[in-house]
Design a protein around this motif. Structure first.
Motif, mmCIF file in Angstrom:
data_model
loop_
_atom_site.group_PDB
_atom_site.id
_atom_site.type_symbol
_atom_site.label_atom_id
_atom_site.label_comp_id
_atom_site.label_asym_id
_atom_site.label_seq_id
_atom_site.Cartn_x
_atom_site.Cartn_y
_atom_site.Cartn_z
ATOM 1 N N SER A 85 -4.351 10.863 2.945
ATOM 2 C CA SER A 85 -4.825 9.624 2.115
ATOM 3 C C SER A 85 -5.994 8.946 2.962
ATOM 4 O O SER A 85 -6.917 8.552 2.396
ATOM 5 C CB SER A 85 -3.764 8.768 1.672
ATOM 6 N N LEU A 86 -5.837 9.179 4.220
ATOM 7 C CA LEU A 86 -6.991 8.726 4.984
ATOM 8 C C LEU A 86 -8.262 9.487 5.029
ATOM 9 O O LEU A 86 -9.285 9.081 5.274
ATOM 10 C CB LEU A 86 -6.488 8.697 6.280
ATOM 11 N N THR A 117 -3.478 2.714 3.983
ATOM 12 C CA THR A 117 -3.315 3.867 2.990
ATOM 13 C C THR A 117 -2.495 3.695 1.750
ATOM 14 O O THR A 117 -2.815 4.072 0.638
ATOM 15 C CB THR A 117 -2.570 5.167 3.523
#
Length: 581
Positions: free
Chosen positions: A408-409, A443
């Motif tokens: 997600s980063l 996130t």
């Protein structure tokens, strides 16, 4: 085939069933209360249901049938699944050269007639009947199943006993037993009946003297059948053959799966065997692969919670988590969100165990731990496949959690599930898995917690809370806050109080034993706001996070349950049963 009300009145009057004065009075009441004339006739007790249905049939020019004492051939009865028969009050009772004769309470229900025509392939000949006939015919579904089992068991019990009493079997002998015709029939009947009952699980449990079969329907276990214990070995062997498990391994638990195609519907089964004192217990999870067409609104989301989910799905990166115990509908919620996101311009990949629904244009990977394909390894491989959106079936360990956070980063939207009891509880759970707080706030965008409650049928009883009941409810729910939430979503008027708000009770009937049919979700949707990020960073507890989320407009699972009860979707008793579990 809509009933002409003027013709119906004339036919009733000509038949001398009620006076013209009564017809005029009922007609006026029906108009004032915006109800059908025929419904008002029944509620006022002016005419019996049988007489009314006969009159309606005459107006429509179709026969009226009474099925109360009619024995229906199960091969004809089963052309309409029991759940459809129950929900739509329609029974297939006779087949001729002209077509399939079906008895209905409402001959104007064209969609269900069209559905049965497509499903059966026969021309449908509608007939009118009454509720007592429908009730009688519905009882024959269960009786037919019982008779089917009784015949098979009665004929084959002796041979099954002999096979069992001869001691330990070799793999070859067990396989022969599994392919024995009566055993095949028993397992096929169990599975097909469970599907028609909309069961989510089949439990096959050996006891000291017998074998108990139970179905989980709408989250509640029901006894379906008690068989002779001698049938156990053959049934277990048959299920093991279907799911490619080791036949001679009875000391260790085993997991497997198989798939069937029933009436054009693909159904997958996840099988688990467990050695217990009296033999092997088998549990089969039923997964309908073709299930689709869900919407977030249909799952029970509404208001602010619904807006928060749609907002989170517009994000290009970050994490959306669904939490709740096993069987709370988390995966269905994720699939519904994937369906919304599933567009030609995005690449969606999933890693799951098992793949519950098959989705077009989505690359779905089945976890296989026995060959090293775990959630973590599968997720690593997905990241090399240039995905835009990733779904991880479940975050079970620190390694998978770390990879999901990193994904997600680095420019991906990640959807996943995690086992916690509340939305706020997901944060300490991630920290427990080794995810640092600053990574969580960078996130995680939205956390959904949910449960499933049973839905009331249309036949339900309205009531109002007494002062004692309101007092008891206030010990569990903040009533002033709840009243504000109901007014905010315009469910009640600004001047309404708890004494004026209607609730509903389940009404038991022969068709629906407990007054419930189907399930709907109750949810809480936590948006990770700036204030909540601060609480997470300084190591605040789940309770602090929840308190702040409530200040920011989050409706808790319990509050959403009360909300659904006010809507008449479920009962307060059902909400308390589920939320307290």
């Amino acid at each position: 085939m809509q009933i002409d009300e003027k013709k119906l009145k004339k036919v009733i009057l000509d038949g001398g069933l009620i006076s013209e004065k009564d017809i005029d009075e009922v007609s006026k009441k029906a108009k004032d209360k915006k109800q059908k004339f025929s419904d008002m006739l029944l509620s006022e007790g002016k005419i019996s249901e049988v007489d009314l249905k006969k009159m309606e049939a005459f107006v429509l020019g179709i026969p009226f049938v009474n099925l109360e004492k009619q024995k229906i051939d199960f091969s004809i009865l089963s052309l309409i699944p029991e759940t459809i028969a129950k929900n739509d009050n329609i029974i297939a009772y006779n087949k001729t050269d002209k077509g399939l004769e079906v008895a209905m309470l409402d001959a104007d229900d064209l969609p269900v007639i069209d559905f049965i025509k497509k499903r059966s392939g026969f021309k449908i000949l509608p007939r009118l009947t009454d509720a007592a006939s429908i009730k009688s015919a519905l009882m024959q579904y269960q009786k037919s199943l019982q008779a089917e089992f009784a015949t098979i068991i009665q004929k084959e019990t002796q041979s099954l006993k002999i096979a069992t009493e001869e001691g330990e079997k070799s793999t070859k002998e067990l396989k022969e037993m599994a392919e024995d015709l009566p055993v095949v029939k028993i397992v096929d009947s169990l599975v097909s009946h469970a599907i028609s009952q909309n069961a989510s699980d089949i439990h096959i449990e050996p006891g000291e003297d017998n074998l108990v079969v139970r179905y989980r329907i709408d989250g509640i276990l029901h006894d379906a059948m008690t068989l002779d214990k001698s049938a156990g070995a053959g049934i277990t062997a048959r299920i093991k053959v279907l799911s490619n498990l080791k036949l001679d391994e009875k000391r260790l638990p085993q997991d497997g799966r198989f798939k069937i195609d029933q009436n054009g519907d693909k159904v997958s089964f996840r099988v688990s065997t467990l050695p217990i004192f009296y033999g092997e217990k088998t549990v089969i999870r039923i997964l309908k692969e073709n299930a689709h067409g869900y919407s977030l609104e249909g799952l029970g989301f509404h208001g602010e919670a619904l807006e928060r989910i749609y907002e989170s799905l517009k994000q290009k990166t970050g994490m959306v988590l669904a939490t709740g115990p096993t069987g709370s509908g988390k995966t269905t919620t994720l699939y519904t969100m994937l369906d919304i996101l599933n567009r030609p311009e995005v690449n969606i990949s999933t890693v799951e165990d098992p793949i519950e629904y098959q989705m077009p244009r989505v690359n779905q990977v089945q976890v296989k731990p026995e060959i090293g394909l775990t959630f973590a390894n599968g997720l690593r491989s997905l990241l090399r496949q240039d995905p835009n959106i990733i779904m991880v079936g479940e975050i079970r360990d620190g390694e998978t959690a770390g990879l999901a956070v990193n994904a997600s980063l680095t420019g991906h939207l990640v959807l996943s599930t995690i086992h916690t009891n509340s939305a706020s509880g997901a944060v300490p759970r991630l920290i427990d898995m080794g995810i640092l707080p600053f990574l969580i706030i960078s996130t995680v965008k939205t956390i959904i917690a949910q449960r499933l409650v049973r839905k009331l049928t249309a036949n339900k009883e309205k009531y109002f809370l007494s002062s004692d009941e309101i007092k008891n409810l206030s010990k569990i729910v903040d009533l002033d806050r709840m009243l504000g939430l109901l007014k905010l979503e315009k469910i009640i008027g600004d001047s309404d109080t708890w004494e004026k708000i209607p609730f509903y009770k389940a009404v038991k009937s022969a068709e629906v034993e407990d007054g419930y049919s189907g399930r709907v979700g109750i949810h809480e949707v936590l948006k990770v706001s700036g204030t909540i990020k601060e609480i997470i960073t300084r190591g605040g507890s789940g309770d602090e996070i929840e308190a702040q989320a409530k200040k920011e407009g989050m409706m808790t699972i319990l509050e959403d349950g009360v909300f659904q009860a006010v809507l008449g979707m479920t009962t307060l008793e059902e909400v308390f049963r589920v939320v307290s579990e």
